[in-house]
Design a protein around this motif. Sequence first.
Motif, PDB file in Angstrom:
ATOM      1  N   LYS A   1       0.850  -1.207   0.000  1.00  0.00           N
ATOM      2  CA  LYS A   1       0.000   0.000   0.000  1.00  0.00           C
ATOM      3  C   LYS A   1       0.879   1.248   0.000  1.00  0.00           C
ATOM      4  O   LYS A   1       1.867   1.325   0.744  1.00  0.00           O
ATOM      5  CB  LYS A   1      -0.881   0.043   1.255  1.00  0.00           C
TER       6      LYS A   1
ATOM      7  N   THR B   1       0.415   5.571   0.113  1.00  0.00           N
ATOM      8  CA  THR B   1      -0.522   6.690   0.286  1.00  0.00           C
ATOM      9  C   THR B   1       0.093   7.956  -0.294  1.00  0.00           C
ATOM     10  O   THR B   1       1.235   8.306   0.031  1.00  0.00           O
ATOM     11  CB  THR B   1      -0.847   6.898   1.782  1.00  0.00           C
TER      12      THR B   1
ATOM     13  N   VAL C   1      -6.125  12.804   0.106  1.00  0.00           N
ATOM     14  CA  VAL C   1      -5.376  11.585   0.416  1.00  0.00           C
ATOM     15  C   VAL C   1      -5.866  10.465  -0.501  1.00  0.00           C
ATOM     16  O   VAL C   1      -7.065  10.271  -0.675  1.00  0.00           O
ATOM     17  CB  VAL C   1      -5.594  11.191   1.895  1.00  0.00           C
TER      18      VAL C   1
ATOM     19  N   GLN D   1      -5.042   6.294  -1.291  1.00  0.00           N
ATOM     20  CA  GLN D   1      -4.254   5.086  -1.010  1.00  0.00           C
ATOM     21  C   GLN D   1      -4.407   4.127  -2.184  1.00  0.00           C
ATOM     22  O   GLN D   1      -5.528   3.889  -2.652  1.00  0.00           O
ATOM     23  CB  GLN D   1      -4.720   4.416   0.279  1.00  0.00           C
TER      24      GLN D   1
ATOM     25  N   VAL E   1       4.216   6.583   2.762  1.00  0.00           N
ATOM     26  CA  VAL E   1       3.424   7.813   2.617  1.00  0.00           C
ATOM     27  C   VAL E   1       4.300   8.865   1.945  1.00  0.00           C
ATOM     28  O   VAL E   1       5.412   9.131   2.417  1.00  0.00           O
ATOM     29  CB  VAL E   1       2.946   8.344   3.989  1.00  0.00           C
TER      30      VAL E   1
END
Length: 110
Positions: free
Chosen positions: A3, A5, A13, A15, A97
């Motif tokens: 994953k 983000t 945001v 993902q 992220v």
Amino acid sequence: MIKVTFINADGAVQQVDAEEGRNLLEIAQAAGQPLEGTCEGQMACSTCHVIVDKDWFDKLPRSVEDEEDMLDLASGARRTSRLSCQIIMTTQLDGLVVHIPAESRNMQGL
Ligand code: FES
């Protein structure tokens, strides 16, 4: 699946699932993020610049000198900036992220 983000300059945001072995630029583009990636991973532009979340920056493999040189030219570059085309997805990066810088056509901008 890994994953990733993405956080846009406006706070949006997103993902997404990332395939192991692909680079972050490809994943961002497939997700519709506004990264140009003009040189397609040749480290000859800085239009794939992203700002890595500070908690993740030290977990990434170190950048090489050519990448550092290109980042010096990237508008809005920060201490945790990277070229997304140089980040290859691995399972260690599950949960990564990154922040997408505000779009800027002005390469001389401060
Ligand atoms: Fe040009 Fe990454 S796509 S340096």
